[in-house]
Design an enzyme around this catalytic site. Structure first.
Site, PDB file in Angstrom:
ATOM      1  N   GLU A  71       0.846  -1.213   0.000  1.00 15.49           N
ATOM      2  CA  GLU A  71       0.000   0.000   0.000  1.00 15.49           C
ATOM      3  C   GLU A  71       0.872   1.250   0.000  1.00 15.49           C
ATOM      4  O   GLU A  71       0.558   2.241  -0.647  1.00 15.49           O
ATOM      5  CB  GLU A  71      -0.941   0.003   1.200  1.00 15.49           C
ATOM      6  CG  GLU A  71      -1.942  -1.129   1.211  1.00 15.49           C
ATOM      7  CD  GLU A  71      -2.720  -1.279  -0.082  1.00 15.49           C
ATOM      8  OE1 GLU A  71      -3.148  -0.257  -0.653  1.00 15.49           O
ATOM      9  OE2 GLU A  71      -2.894  -2.422  -0.536  1.00 15.49           O
ATOM     10  N   TRP A 129       1.877   1.689  -3.471  1.00 19.75           N
ATOM     11  CA  TRP A 129       0.811   2.302  -4.297  1.00 19.75           C
ATOM     12  C   TRP A 129       0.893   3.826  -4.190  1.00 19.75           C
ATOM     13  O   TRP A 129       0.726   4.547  -5.155  1.00 19.75           O
ATOM     14  CB  TRP A 129      -0.584   1.857  -3.822  1.00 19.75           C
ATOM     15  CG  TRP A 129      -1.092   0.620  -4.479  1.00 19.75           C
ATOM     16  CD1 TRP A 129      -1.197  -0.621  -3.905  1.00 19.75           C
ATOM     17  CD2 TRP A 129      -1.576   0.489  -5.834  1.00 19.75           C
ATOM     18  NE1 TRP A 129      -1.710  -1.503  -4.825  1.00 19.75           N
ATOM     19  CE2 TRP A 129      -1.956  -0.857  -6.008  1.00 19.75           C
ATOM     20  CE3 TRP A 129      -1.724   1.369  -6.901  1.00 19.75           C
ATOM     21  CZ2 TRP A 129      -2.482  -1.338  -7.211  1.00 19.75           C
ATOM     22  CZ3 TRP A 129      -2.247   0.902  -8.103  1.00 19.75           C
ATOM     23  CH2 TRP A 129      -2.615  -0.437  -8.247  1.00 19.75           C
ATOM     24  N   TRP A 164     -20.937  11.388 -19.726  1.00 17.83           N
ATOM     25  CA  TRP A 164     -21.423  11.297 -18.337  1.00 17.83           C
ATOM     26  C   TRP A 164     -22.817  11.907 -18.249  1.00 17.83           C
ATOM     27  O   TRP A 164     -23.108  12.906 -18.918  1.00 17.83           O
ATOM     28  CB  TRP A 164     -20.469  12.045 -17.391  1.00 17.83           C
ATOM     29  CG  TRP A 164     -19.057  11.547 -17.468  1.00 17.83           C
ATOM     30  CD1 TRP A 164     -18.004  12.186 -18.050  1.00 17.83           C
ATOM     31  CD2 TRP A 164     -18.548  10.305 -16.959  1.00 17.83           C
ATOM     32  NE1 TRP A 164     -16.862  11.421 -17.930  1.00 17.83           N
ATOM     33  CE2 TRP A 164     -17.161  10.259 -17.271  1.00 17.83           C
ATOM     34  CE3 TRP A 164     -19.123   9.236 -16.268  1.00 17.83           C
ATOM     35  CZ2 TRP A 164     -16.348   9.186 -16.914  1.00 17.83           C
ATOM     36  CZ3 TRP A 164     -18.308   8.165 -15.917  1.00 17.83           C
ATOM     37  CH2 TRP A 164     -16.942   8.148 -16.236  1.00 17.83           C
ATOM     38  N   ASN A 210     -10.941   2.348   2.882  1.00 20.46           N
ATOM     39  CA  ASN A 210     -10.552   2.144   1.477  1.00 20.46           C
ATOM     40  C   ASN A 210     -11.548   1.288   0.698  1.00 20.46           C
ATOM     41  O   ASN A 210     -11.905   1.615  -0.427  1.00 20.46           O
ATOM     42  CB  ASN A 210      -9.163   1.505   1.412  1.00 20.46           C
ATOM     43  CG  ASN A 210      -8.746   1.242  -0.021  1.00 20.46           C
ATOM     44  OD1 ASN A 210      -8.658   2.168  -0.820  1.00 20.46           O
ATOM     45  ND2 ASN A 210      -8.518  -0.016  -0.364  1.00 20.46           N
ATOM     46  N   TRP A 243     -16.027  11.123 -12.912  1.00 24.71           N
ATOM     47  CA  TRP A 243     -15.161  10.846 -11.753  1.00 24.71           C
ATOM     48  C   TRP A 243     -14.579  12.123 -11.159  1.00 24.71           C
ATOM     49  O   TRP A 243     -14.284  12.195  -9.976  1.00 24.71           O
ATOM     50  CB  TRP A 243     -14.042   9.863 -12.141  1.00 24.71           C
ATOM     51  CG  TRP A 243     -13.185  10.279 -13.297  1.00 24.71           C
ATOM     52  CD1 TRP A 243     -13.409  10.001 -14.613  1.00 24.71           C
ATOM     53  CD2 TRP A 243     -11.983  11.056 -13.258  1.00 24.71           C
ATOM     54  NE1 TRP A 243     -12.416  10.556 -15.393  1.00 24.71           N
ATOM     55  CE2 TRP A 243     -11.522  11.203 -14.590  1.00 24.71           C
ATOM     56  CE3 TRP A 243     -11.237  11.643 -12.233  1.00 24.71           C
ATOM     57  CZ2 TRP A 243     -10.366  11.917 -14.921  1.00 24.71           C
ATOM     58  CZ3 TRP A 243     -10.081  12.344 -12.568  1.00 24.71           C
ATOM     59  CH2 TRP A 243      -9.659  12.486 -13.894  1.00 24.71           C
ATOM     60  N   TRP A 298      -9.671   7.424  -7.984  1.00 22.47           N
ATOM     61  CA  TRP A 298     -10.882   7.736  -8.766  1.00 22.47           C
ATOM     62  C   TRP A 298     -10.781   7.208 -10.186  1.00 22.47           C
ATOM     63  O   TRP A 298     -11.731   6.641 -10.720  1.00 22.47           O
ATOM     64  CB  TRP A 298     -11.168   9.250  -8.761  1.00 22.47           C
ATOM     65  CG  TRP A 298     -11.976   9.584  -7.550  1.00 22.47           C
ATOM     66  CD1 TRP A 298     -11.523  10.055  -6.370  1.00 22.47           C
ATOM     67  CD2 TRP A 298     -13.388   9.374  -7.382  1.00 22.47           C
ATOM     68  NE1 TRP A 298     -12.553  10.161  -5.469  1.00 22.47           N
ATOM     69  CE2 TRP A 298     -13.703   9.752  -6.061  1.00 22.47           C
ATOM     70  CE3 TRP A 298     -14.407   8.902  -8.198  1.00 22.47           C
ATOM     71  CZ2 TRP A 298     -15.007   9.681  -5.555  1.00 22.47           C
ATOM     72  CZ3 TRP A 298     -15.700   8.822  -7.707  1.00 22.47           C
ATOM     73  CH2 TRP A 298     -15.996   9.212  -6.398  1.00 22.47           C
TER      74      TRP A 298
HETATM   75  P1  FAD Z   1      -3.806   2.002   5.297  1.00 23.52           P
HETATM   76  O1  FAD Z   1      -4.637   0.965   4.650  1.00 23.52           O
HETATM   77  O2  FAD Z   1      -3.380   1.792   6.694  1.00 23.52           O
HETATM   78  O3  FAD Z   1      -2.512   2.202   4.376  1.00 23.52           O
HETATM   79  C1  FAD Z   1      -1.356   2.880   4.830  1.00 23.52           C
HETATM   80  C2  FAD Z   1      -1.014   4.013   3.884  1.00 23.52           C
HETATM   81  O4  FAD Z   1      -0.713   3.489   2.585  1.00 23.52           O
HETATM   82  C3  FAD Z   1      -2.133   4.994   3.647  1.00 23.52           C
HETATM   83  O5  FAD Z   1      -2.222   5.933   4.673  1.00 23.52           O
HETATM   84  C4  FAD Z   1      -1.727   5.596   2.321  1.00 23.52           C
HETATM   85  O6  FAD Z   1      -0.722   6.565   2.454  1.00 23.52           O
HETATM   86  C5  FAD Z   1      -1.151   4.397   1.590  1.00 23.52           C
HETATM   87  N1  FAD Z   1      -2.202   3.751   0.798  1.00 23.52           N
HETATM   88  C6  FAD Z   1      -3.040   2.774   1.178  1.00 23.52           C
HETATM   89  N2  FAD Z   1      -3.821   2.396   0.153  1.00 23.52           N
HETATM   90  C7  FAD Z   1      -3.489   3.165  -0.889  1.00 23.52           C
HETATM   91  C8  FAD Z   1      -3.928   3.250  -2.230  1.00 23.52           C
HETATM   92  N3  FAD Z   1      -4.869   2.447  -2.730  1.00 23.52           N
HETATM   93  N4  FAD Z   1      -3.380   4.176  -3.031  1.00 23.52           N
HETATM   94  C9  FAD Z   1      -2.400   4.995  -2.582  1.00 23.52           C
HETATM   95  N5  FAD Z   1      -1.933   4.960  -1.325  1.00 23.52           N
HETATM   96  C10 FAD Z   1      -2.465   4.047  -0.493  1.00 23.52           C
HETATM   97  N6  FAD Z   1      -5.300   7.824  -0.240  1.00 23.52           N
HETATM   98  C11 FAD Z   1      -4.761   8.970   0.178  1.00 23.52           C
HETATM   99  O7  FAD Z   1      -3.756   8.956   0.885  1.00 23.52           O
HETATM  100  N7  FAD Z   1      -5.321  10.178  -0.174  1.00 23.52           N
HETATM  101  C12 FAD Z   1      -6.428  10.258  -0.947  1.00 23.52           C
HETATM  102  O8  FAD Z   1      -6.888  11.372  -1.252  1.00 23.52           O
HETATM  103  C13 FAD Z   1      -7.021   9.051  -1.386  1.00 23.52           C
HETATM  104  N8  FAD Z   1      -8.158   9.068  -2.139  1.00 23.52           N
HETATM  105  C14 FAD Z   1      -8.689   7.880  -2.580  1.00 23.52           C
HETATM  106  C15 FAD Z   1      -9.821   7.908  -3.395  1.00 23.52           C
HETATM  107  C16 FAD Z   1     -10.395   6.735  -3.867  1.00 23.52           C
HETATM  108  C17 FAD Z   1     -11.595   6.779  -4.765  1.00 23.52           C
HETATM  109  C18 FAD Z   1      -9.827   5.489  -3.492  1.00 23.52           C
HETATM  110  C19 FAD Z   1     -10.442   4.209  -3.973  1.00 23.52           C
HETATM  111  C20 FAD Z   1      -8.705   5.459  -2.688  1.00 23.52           C
HETATM  112  C21 FAD Z   1      -8.121   6.639  -2.224  1.00 23.52           C
HETATM  113  N9  FAD Z   1      -6.960   6.635  -1.398  1.00 23.52           N
HETATM  114  C22 FAD Z   1      -6.409   7.816  -0.997  1.00 23.52           C
HETATM  115  C23 FAD Z   1      -6.283   5.371  -1.067  1.00 23.52           C
HETATM  116  C24 FAD Z   1      -6.722   4.698   0.244  1.00 23.52           C
HETATM  117  O9  FAD Z   1      -8.112   4.581   0.283  1.00 23.52           O
HETATM  118  C25 FAD Z   1      -6.256   5.481   1.475  1.00 23.52           C
HETATM  119  O10 FAD Z   1      -4.873   5.719   1.406  1.00 23.52           O
HETATM  120  C26 FAD Z   1      -6.530   4.704   2.778  1.00 23.52           C
HETATM  121  O11 FAD Z   1      -7.884   4.352   2.851  1.00 23.52           O
HETATM  122  C27 FAD Z   1      -6.152   5.591   3.954  1.00 23.52           C
HETATM  123  O12 FAD Z   1      -6.447   4.932   5.147  1.00 23.52           O
HETATM  124  P2  FAD Z   1      -5.291   4.389   6.092  1.00 23.52           P
HETATM  125  O13 FAD Z   1      -4.349   5.503   6.394  1.00 23.52           O
HETATM  126  O14 FAD Z   1      -5.935   3.663   7.218  1.00 23.52           O
HETATM  127  O15 FAD Z   1      -4.565   3.381   5.093  1.00 23.52           O
END
Ligand code: FAD
Length: 431
Positions: free
Chosen positions: A256, A259, A287, A322, A340, A363
């Site tokens: 993650e 990512w 759209w 997420n 989107w 998105w």
């Molecule tokens: P954890 O699951 O604990 O993950 C740890 C860290 O890994 C996160 O804090 C983040 O920095 C990174 N991470 C995790 N999943 C992703 C992912 N899929 N893509 C990129 N980084 C990731 N993440 C954001 O940081 N900012 C956003 O604005 C954002 N917008 C999103 C919009 C959509 C539509 C979707 C589907 C996902 C988005 N994410 C975003 C990715 C992800 O949902 C969040 O990072 C995560 O839910 C944050 O919660 P957490 O800190 O508990 O993450």
């Protein structure tokens, strides 16, 4: 005029393992730490109650205190960075400015302008990698190009991570801080903002949670993810420290973090994704953009419990799990056929962890327009997602207590109908 150098804090609001700050203190004397509340950004925020502004201010207060204990102080300015630097150049003889790199299009443009101004006045501008472990251009394929797909990117990323000795910085030369009396920290009111009720998740992580992350991360009713997003966004924790400590515990968690860097890299190399589909053909999708449907989605009143729970969680807390982000984004773009970019903008306004690259990537993934995207004919079924990830409706009932009563709205669109409409619309646009 006093001779100083500057360390400019931006998305790195910490002293620990702060790369630019470390080198500034190592290479120069009289380092004045500064932070600028950039009005180019603040003026665009639509809500005067914004927990992120409050969060930044709180972090600056702590930083200020820490710096005061070292005989220095944090100078906090409110304004356009270029004007702030013009003012500082009139007050001090600035030798050089140190800062950590930011890869967003606006930040790059801002930094170029500041660098130009400083150079004209005989000052240097040095930038450092701090926000990422491997920055854009460091993880490349055999032909020297950036990866457009996650899996090979992550493979190379992990190889580099294992092979390079990544170390945290310590032994900062604090004696080289500019010794000054205390500068005042502005109030929220000075910034034109008001306080909110929103709680900020803690910046510590538990070994136990990270170890089980791969089993728990998909269930929104559990505390199965780290909630570190906002801390990574504003650099209140070091990404290096987080990755070094958690990598041995859980590979899914490390993925993650990768990512995050993957999307930052995509944004850096393809800044056009900010307003265009990564796959250009997808910009042909007509759209529907129905405003009433959009309003129902924003307010959590679509009649689809998992979607409504997610949107209500977001509106109330600035966070959304997420799994649920994926569901609500799919619902908006596919079931409702809303662009989107509308959803992305709404998330940008509400998410505490809003980060341009990941938000845009998330998105575009959900809408099928991005890298590694969901194929357009895969339309999430909110019911089966609920069955898999919130079987006992714990998460849903927390946010939608009126579920099952006459107060809960009827679905704004029928699932089967909406699914087919989405597939037909995408197919026609892409053929
Ligand atoms: P954890 O699951 O604990 O993950 C740890 C860290 O890994 C996160 O804090 C983040 O920095 C990174 N991470 C995790 N999943 C992703 C992912 N899929 N893509 C990129 N980084 C990731 N993440 C954001 O940081 N900012 C956003 O604005 C954002 N917008 C999103 C919009 C959509 C539509 C979707 C589907 C996902 C988005 N994410 C975003 C990715 C992800 O949902 C969040 O990072 C995560 O839910 C944050 O919660 P957490 O800190 O508990 O993450």
């Amino acid at each position: 005029m006093q001779k100083i150098s500057i360390f400019w804090f931006r998305r790195d609001l910490r002293l620990e393992d702060n790369t630019g700050l470390y080198y500034a203190l190592q290479q120069e004397e009289n380092i004045l730490p500064i932070f600028i509340f950039d009005t180019n950004i603040l003026d665009k925020l639509s809500n005067r109650k914004d927990a992120r502004v409050e969060f930044i201010l709180d972090q600056l207060k702590s930083l200020s205190k820490e710096l005061e204990e070292k005989g220095s102080s944090l100078l906090i300015k409110i304004g356009k960075p270029i004007e702030v630097y013009e003012e500082l150049l009139g007050q001090y003889k600035i030798q050089s400015v140190y800062t950590n790199r930011d890869y967003e299009p606006y930040a790059k443009e801002r930094d170029q302008a500041v660098e130009k101004l400083l150079k004209e006045k005989g000052a240097d501008f040095y930038t450092f990698k701090d926000q990422m472990i491997f920055e854009p251009g460091e993880v490349l394929n055999g032909s020297g190009e950036f990866y457009k797909v996650f899996t090979p990117y992550s493979r190379v990323w992990k190889e580099k991570f294992q092979n390079q000795k990544i170390e945290l910085l310590s032994y900062f030369h604090w004696k080289n801080l500019f010794q000054t009396s205390t500068f005042e920290v502005p109030s929220l009111d000075d910034l034109g903002f008001e306080s909110t009720e929103i709680k900020i998740p803690s910046k510590s992580w538990e070994e136990d949670l990270i170890s089980k992350y791969n089993q728990t991360r998909d269930f929104p009713a559990q505390k199965g993810t780290s909630r570190l997003g906002i801390h990574l966004r504003f650099g209140t924790i070091s990404i290096k420290k987080l990755a070094l400590e958690t990598a041995p515990l859980n590979d899914t968690f490390l993925n993650e973090l990768i990512w995050r860097e993957f999307y930052m890299t995509i944004l850096a190399f393809c800044p056009e994704v900010v307003d265009k589909a990564f796959k250009p053909a997808y910009d042909r999708i007509p759209w529907r953009n129905n405003e009433e449907d959009f309003k129902a989605w924003c307010e959590g009143k679509t009649g689809y419990p998992i979607v409504d729970a997610g949107m209500r969680e977001l509106n109330a807390t600035g966070y959304m799990h997420n799994r649920v982000r994926m569901i609500v984004a799919s619902f908006l773009t596919k079931h409702l056929l809303i662009d989107w970019r509308w959803g992305e903008t709404y998330f940008a306004e509400k998410l505490l962890d809003f980060e341009l690259a990941s938000n845009n990537g998330g998105w575009q993934w959900a809408a099928g327009t991005g890298t590694d995207a969901q194929p357009y004919f895969r339309v999430f079924n909110p019911e089966s997602q609920t069955e898999k990830f919130d079987k006992e409706l714990k998460y849903i009932k927390k946010w939608v207590p009126e579920l099952g009563t006459k107060d809960y709205p009827k679905p704004i669109v029928d699932h089967k109908f909406a699914r087919q409409r989405a597939i037909d619309t995408y197919k026609q646009a892409l053929d």
